[in-house]
Design an enzyme around this catalytic site. Structure first.
Site, PDB file in Angstrom:
ATOM      1  N   LYS A  66      23.202  12.364 -45.213  1.00 47.60           N
ATOM      2  CA  LYS A  66      23.227  13.246 -44.039  1.00 47.60           C
ATOM      3  C   LYS A  66      23.934  12.502 -42.919  1.00 47.60           C
ATOM      4  O   LYS A  66      23.649  11.319 -42.677  1.00 47.60           O
ATOM      5  CB  LYS A  66      21.783  13.608 -43.647  1.00 47.60           C
ATOM      6  CG  LYS A  66      21.680  14.641 -42.520  1.00 47.60           C
ATOM      7  CD  LYS A  66      20.228  15.029 -42.235  1.00 47.60           C
ATOM      8  CE  LYS A  66      20.112  16.092 -41.164  1.00 47.60           C
ATOM      9  NZ  LYS A  66      18.716  16.487 -40.897  1.00 47.60           N
ATOM     10  N   SER A 141      17.949  21.466 -41.051  1.00 53.65           N
ATOM     11  CA  SER A 141      19.275  21.023 -40.661  1.00 53.65           C
ATOM     12  C   SER A 141      20.025  20.230 -41.736  1.00 53.65           C
ATOM     13  O   SER A 141      21.237  20.080 -41.646  1.00 53.65           O
ATOM     14  CB  SER A 141      19.182  20.162 -39.397  1.00 53.65           C
ATOM     15  OG  SER A 141      18.431  18.990 -39.654  1.00 53.65           O
ATOM     16  N   SER A 165      13.506  20.116 -41.806  1.00 59.13           N
ATOM     17  CA  SER A 165      14.921  19.992 -42.156  1.00 59.13           C
ATOM     18  C   SER A 165      15.235  19.468 -43.548  1.00 59.13           C
ATOM     19  O   SER A 165      16.377  19.564 -43.984  1.00 59.13           O
ATOM     20  CB  SER A 165      15.637  19.117 -41.134  1.00 59.13           C
ATOM     21  OG  SER A 165      15.955  19.901 -40.022  1.00 59.13           O
TER      22      SER A 165
HETATM   23  N1  GLN Z   1      14.448  23.868 -37.943  1.00 66.35           N
HETATM   24  C1  GLN Z   1      13.700  22.953 -37.138  1.00 66.35           C
HETATM   25  C2  GLN Z   1      14.295  22.861 -35.768  1.00 66.35           C
HETATM   26  O1  GLN Z   1      15.232  23.543 -35.507  1.00 66.35           O
HETATM   27  C3  GLN Z   1      13.597  21.613 -37.798  1.00 66.35           C
HETATM   28  C4  GLN Z   1      14.734  20.700 -37.534  1.00 66.35           C
HETATM   29  C5  GLN Z   1      14.551  19.354 -38.193  1.00 66.35           C
HETATM   30  O2  GLN Z   1      13.600  19.114 -38.935  1.00 66.35           O
HETATM   31  N2  GLN Z   1      15.445  18.454 -37.869  1.00 66.35           N
HETATM   32  O3  GLN Z   1      13.852  22.142 -34.938  1.00 66.35           O
END
Ligand code: GLN
Length: 461
Positions: A66, A141, A165
């Site tokens: 990532k 993400s 994410s």
């Molecule tokens: N979808 C969640 C957010 O928008 C989680 C994001 C994450 O875990 N980095 O905050």
């Protein structure tokens, strides 16, 4: 997964992965490739094998990283214009540990800028497509990492999970996603989102591969004072659940949850019963506040962590500058995506005097109640079962104009994050359209391997 040895060349493993990445380029799982360096590393490993030298547990295994993990090859962008040209001066601890075991990073995977999002549509470089339907989101993400594994480009990938994410894109693409207990893997060298819930984990095709990768990256790191002593030590076969009791969370099985998602979760509960587990329905009413808690605490930490991007120390700096104020405001206006700015604004609002007590402090108190409710449940159950997400992968563009709708997608993944608990996403089925659906197993702190053991027992059943 295939590991290089006398009969399998690391160069062939890496070349095959790079070719597949090229073949599936239009999914946009990667922001940049690490071709020359990856092949050079592979040749070194092959030479060592030739000489009979020690090469590590992941010799020659290609992986996707990532693009919020720092590593000196190429740029670490966090999918934001702010870091588009940022060459990292250090290597993240997790990456170093994998490389010490012979794993080879072939490319940097796409994400929502700064990991803010649940679809990978917030990437400055454009969205990643779902591995099963190009018109749908990869989830996020860590969308690029999930798709790289789902398309069999690489056998594993690293992701980060602050509120879902890793788990949600894993579910959307039919692969395993491991979000470990907070503090399991060092955060050193990973672009910070919300420091009190940021966790580093992986995507893999089965529980055994996930366990292998996690056993390597887990452990105490003097560069991250929140890391726990290494507890990821068991053979997966020995990490048995002691109570043989699972709680099915009814709060996430109501209206508003897709029928196929509910059915897949119920089917999984039945498979657990067949495997000898007692499954009971359990309600944790506090869960309905978890999303509100998360969307106060998380932006507060985001606002603080992103304050370092000031156009002076590193990253992008706006060209048209007339005074100091311009450096800050124009740089941040140009460098951040709209979602990053939204979170900075919310975060600074809930931390400002006059609102701190009403929002931030209240949320932290409610967070403690959430932790207590989980602790109580775990006196009875080895793990809690629930869906990962209210629906399978949605269409690209479907939620982009409505941030609140997008945030609601996180309702099932943020509670374990706020409590620092391990949670894994396990591929469990598909809907009629062929879209994957995962289920989530959540356990007490440091029960990560127990969760993987339970999932492993049900594989192929
Ligand atoms: N979808 C969640 C957010 O928008 C989680 C994001 C994450 O875990 N980095 O905050």
């Amino acid at each position: 997964m295939k590991i290089a040895d006398k009969n399998t060349k690391a160069v062939d493993l890496v070349r095959a992965a790079l070719e597949k990445a090229k073949e599936y380029e239009d999914y946009h799982a990667f922001i940049s490739m690490n071709e020359a360096h990856a092949l050079e590393r592979a040749r070194e490993i092959d030479a060592k094998i030739e000489k009979g030298e020690e090469v590590g547990r992941l010799a020659g295994v290609p992986f996707a990283l990532k693009d919020n993990y720092l590593s000196p090859e190429g740029n670490t962008t966090a999918a934001a214009k702010m870091l588009e040209d940022f060459p990292a001066p250090i290597t993240a601890t997790a990456v170093k540990k994998l490389e010490d075991e012979g794993a080879i990073m072939i490319g940097r995977a796409n994400l929502d800028a700064y990991a803010h999002g649940g679809s990978t549509e917030n990437s400055y470089f454009g969205p990643t497509s779902n591995a099963y339907d190009k018109t749908r989101v990869a989830g996020g993400s860590s969308g690029g990492s999930a798709v790289a594994v789902a398309l069999d480009i690489v056998p594993f990938a690293l992701g980060s999970d602050t509120g879902g994410s890793i788990r949600q894109p894993a579910s959307f693409n039919g692969v395993y996603g491991v979000k470990p207990t907070y503090g399991t893997v060092s955060r050193y060298g990973v672009v910070a989102m919300a420091s009190s819930t940021d966790t580093m984990g992986c995507f893999a095709k089965d529980a055994a591969d996930a366990n292998l990768v996690m056993s390597i990256i887990a452990g105490k790191d003097e560069k991250d004072s929140t890391t726990l002593d290494d507890f990821w030590t068991k053979d997966l076969a020995d990490a048995k659940a002691s109570k043989k009791k699972i709680g099915l969370i009814t709060d996430f099985m109501g209206d508003g949850v897709d029928a196929d998602v509910k059915k897949t979760t119920e089917d999984y509960a039945n498979k657990l019963k067949k495997a000898g587990y007692k499954v009971e329905e359990v309600s944790l009413p506090i869960l309905k506040y978890a999303l509100a808690i998360y969307y106060i605490v998380q932006p507060a930490e985001v606002a603080s962590n992103l304050s370092r991007y000031d156009g002076i120390r590193y990253g992008h700096r706006a060209k048209e500058i007339h005074n100091l104020g311009d450096i800050y405001s124009k740089t941040r206006d140009e460098g951040f995506m709209p979602e990053n700015k939204r979170r900075i604004l919310i975060g600074n609002f809930v931390l400002s005097s006059g609102f701190f007590d009403a929002y931030y402090l209240k949320a932290q108190k409610a967070r403690t109640l959430l932790i207590n409710a989980y602790n109580e449940a775990f006196e009875k159950y080895d793990a809690l079962l629930c869906p990962v997400s209210p629906s399978p992968a949605f269409k690209i563009g479907e939620n982009t104009s409505d941030p609140l709708k997008m945030y609601l997608e996180d309702v099932m993944t943020v509670p374990p994050s706020m409590a620092g608990l391990p949670a894994i996403s396990v591929p469990a089925g598909k809907n009629k359209a062929g879209l994957p659906i995962g289920v989530q197993l959540v356990g007490p702190r440091k029960s990560d391997q127990v969760l993987l053991h339970i999932a492993a027992e049900l594989e192929g059943k």
